[in-house]
Scaffold this active site. Structure first.
Site, short mmCIF file in Angstrom:
data_model
loop_
_atom_site.label_atom_id
_atom_site.label_comp_id
_atom_site.label_asym_id
_atom_site.label_seq_id
_atom_site.Cartn_x
_atom_site.Cartn_y
_atom_site.Cartn_z
N GLU A 103 0.84 -1.41 0.13
CA GLU A 103 0.10 -0.19 0.06
C GLU A 103 1.05 1.38 -0.10
O GLU A 103 0.49 2.25 -0.60
CB GLU A 103 -0.84 -0.10 1.26
N THR B 134 -5.48 7.75 -4.69
CA THR B 134 -5.47 7.77 -3.22
C THR B 134 -4.44 8.83 -2.69
O THR B 134 -4.93 9.52 -1.81
CB THR B 134 -5.24 6.46 -2.68
N1 HSE Z 1 -8.08 5.32 4.46
C1 HSE Z 1 -7.59 5.35 3.45
C2 HSE Z 1 -7.86 6.72 2.93
C3 HSE Z 1 -8.35 4.21 2.27
O1 HSE Z 1 -9.12 7.28 3.15
O2 HSE Z 1 -7.04 7.45 2.39
C4 HSE Z 1 -7.81 4.58 1.08
O3 HSE Z 1 -8.21 3.46 0.18
#
Ligand code: HSE
Length: 299
Positions: free
Chosen positions: A129, A182
């Protein structure tokens, strides 16, 4: 021996649990087919789906990064050859990078004789990630690996807890056909939050966990709010307010952004209701003349 593994999409944050809570849905998801090879390291022989946009160099791909980290940890002299079938959209907020790394890790661990338990593979998926978006958040990879709802109670030391939830909980996801990285939807977040907002947010998260564990749908519904991140991130999602309004109007327990967006999720108490909610969300979104997909799934 070839192994074929499916790993599901996941809804991270679940409104009030930013980076702390996520759950797995049944579809969409990614598939990895893998075999052991005599040479050390990882070889990705083929990637299908997403128009061949993903690189096959293992260090540039979450499936490869995760398995390379696993092999290194195990001091393994053998390697893994795999093909990755992307069956879910990139940049969707549905944990696409996590689905690839989880499927690949699970496959590799099985081929190597299952040296690790599922939870022990989390650090390798988190490393993947981090390689994908710069942050090692676990709220997609944990529910991806463990199933159901997973709470990341602590990152350091890592403490992940599976949360009980009602048997008949159903999820609707609207995936607008736009892509949001993201990394980008994290960059716009404020780094400091007001104390009074924090109190509301952590009270809602506690309420949500309690509601899930007690199968108290009313409490789940009252708690499914994100007053900190949703107001900022929803600005990047066209029609968000209308889609959310339509989901609530159609009888969803609650509705918010899935992960970092642009997908939007809603929870319901039955599959019939979840389909109804999906139709309402889709109709609200279609007013923008943009395409979308709806996924309905038991949790
Ligand atoms: N918790 C993370 C965000 C998840 O909100 O950036 C990303 O998939």
């Amino acid at each position: 021996n070839k192994i074929r593994v499916f790993a599901p999409a996941t809804v991270a944050n679940v409104a009030c649990g930013f980076d702390s809570l996520g759950f797995a849905i049944n579809q969409p998801g990614d598939i990895v087919e893998a075999v052991l090879q005599d040479e050390p390291g990882v070889r990705i022989s083929e990637i299908t789906g997403e128009n061949g946009r993903l690189p096959t160099e293992p260090e540039k791909n979450t499936a490869g990064v995760a398995v390379l980290a696993l092999l290194e940890h195990l001091e393994e002299t053998r390697g893994i050859e795999m093909s990755l079938h992307k069956r879910m959209p990139l940049g969707s907020g549905l944990g696409s990078s996590a689905a690839s790394s989880v499927a690949a890790l699970f496959a590799a661990n099985e081929l190597l004789g299952r040296p690790l338990k599922k939870g022990e593979m989390l650090p390798f998926a988190m490393k993947a990630e981090a390689s994908a978006c710069g942050s090692p958040h676990a709220d997609n990879v944990a529910p991806g690996l463990l199933g159901g709802f997973a709470l990341i109670r602590s990152y350091d030391p890592l403490d992940v807890v599976s949360i009980e939830y009602p048997e008949n909980l159903c999820c609707t996801v609207l995936h607008p056909h736009i892509e949001l990285r993201t990394e980008d939807s994290r960059r716009i977040l404020r780094k400091h939050i007001k104390l009074q907002d924090a109190v509301i947010q952590w009270s809602n998260l506690a309420g949500l966990i309690a509601g899930l564990a007690k199968s108290d749908f009313d409490l789940i519904s009252r708690s499914l709010n994100d007053i900190i991140f949703e107001p900022v991130r929803s600005l990047l999602i066209p029609g968000f307010d209308n889609v959310k309004g339509a989901a609530i109007e159609a009888g969803a327990l609650g509705c918010s952004i899935s992960g970092s967006g642009p997908s939007v999720f809603a929870l319901s108490t039955t599959m019939d209701k979840a389909y109804e909610v999906g139709a309402a969300m889709k109709e609200a979104f279609s007013e923008l003349q943009l395409d979308s997909d709806i996924y309905v799934s038991a949790v």
